[in-house]
Design an enzyme around this catalytic site. Structure first.
Site, short mmCIF file in Angstrom:
data_model
loop_
_atom_site.label_atom_id
_atom_site.label_comp_id
_atom_site.label_asym_id
_atom_site.label_seq_id
_atom_site.Cartn_x
_atom_site.Cartn_y
_atom_site.Cartn_z
N HIS A 1 -1.27 6.67 8.05
CA HIS A 1 -0.75 7.53 7.33
C HIS A 1 -1.33 8.87 7.26
O HIS A 1 -0.63 9.83 7.23
CB HIS A 1 -0.16 7.10 6.04
N GLN B 1 3.22 9.87 1.83
CA GLN B 1 4.28 9.19 1.53
C GLN B 1 4.91 9.91 0.21
O GLN B 1 6.20 9.62 0.05
CB GLN B 1 4.10 7.74 1.61
N HIS C 1 -2.81 0.32 8.46
CA HIS C 1 -1.66 0.72 8.64
C HIS C 1 -1.63 2.13 7.46
O HIS C 1 -0.86 3.17 7.70
CB HIS C 1 -0.52 -0.13 8.03
N GLU C 2 -2.46 1.93 6.31
CA GLU C 2 -2.46 3.01 5.26
C GLU C 2 -3.13 4.09 5.88
O GLU C 2 -2.71 5.47 5.40
CB GLU C 2 -2.91 2.33 3.88
N GLY D 1 0.86 -1.17 -0.05
CA GLY D 1 0.03 -0.11 -0.10
C GLY D 1 0.84 1.12 0.19
O GLY D 1 2.18 1.23 0.28
N CYS E 1 7.40 -0.37 6.33
CA CYS E 1 6.72 0.75 5.85
C CYS E 1 7.85 1.18 4.81
O CYS E 1 8.99 1.28 5.23
CB CYS E 1 6.33 1.69 6.74
N LEU E 2 7.48 1.60 3.67
CA LEU E 2 8.47 2.19 2.73
C LEU E 2 8.85 3.46 3.26
O LEU E 2 10.13 4.14 2.71
CB LEU E 2 7.71 2.48 1.55
NI NI Z 1 3.52 2.79 5.55
#
Ligand code: NI
Length: 191
Positions: free
Chosen positions: A148, A54, A144-145, A49, A102-103
């Protein structure tokens, strides 16, 4: 379409609540291009995701997709899903220990407890209403998404900081046990 740069932990854009997207804005060619860029960037980075902050765009937009993901080989399939102005309601007090990456937090993973069943309401990219119940491991990915968009990272959800691990050490010491737990969850919920 373009692959965007991904913000890393420490950049303030990841720590501010993102703003709501208006109906006219959503329909605009600029916003539709942003959605395409988000999807392309997520796929390029093998993310399960990706949320708009981000890629330095603090708006309430995120995308999810899992299809034989090399970063998360145990994750069940999630067809491409785009959420605008998503709201999550937890439907149970039950939590599971999700090992998350997480990226925006490169090279680390840690355990974040997540609700096993949630309701997601949002708009899709055409402005149509989405209202669905999501369970199991996939529910963790959605939580999680959407976190953000509120300036939260999985680190903020961790109860035990000792679970923090690099990816190579995760693979060496934690992956086998977690995959067993993940498989049991997927078997129970089908997602
Ligand atoms: Ni993330």
């Amino acid at each position: 379409m373009a692959i965007r740069k991904i913000a890393h932990i420490g950049h303030p854009v990841l720590r501010q609540p993102s703003r709501v997207v208006g109906a006219d804005e959503l329909a605009s060619p600029e916003f539709q291009r942003l959605i395409d860029d988000l999807i392309e960037t997520m796929r390029d980075a093998n993310g399960a995701g990706l949320a708009a902050p981000q890629i330095y765009e603090p708006v309430r937009l995120c995308a999810l997709e899992v299809n034989n993901n090399p970063r998360y080989p145990y994750k069940p399939r999630i067809p491409l899903t785009v959420l605008i102005n998503p709201v999550i309601e937890l439907r149970t007090d039950e939590r599971f220990d999700n090992y998350e990456g997480c990226l925006s937090v490169p090279n680390f993973r840690g355990v974040a407890p997540r609700a096993t069943e949630i309701r997601v309401t949002a708009l899709d990219r055409e402005g149509k209403a989405i209202d669905r119940v999501v369970r199991g491991l996939t529910a963790g990915t959605f939580q999680h998404e959407v976190d953000h968009l509120d300036g939260l990272l999985f680190l903020d959800r961790m109860v035990d900081p000792k679970t923090l691990t690099t990816w190579p050490e995760f693979e060496r010491h934690h992956q086998a046990a977690f995959v067993e737990r993940a498989k049991a969850l997927v078997a129970r919920y089908g997602e």
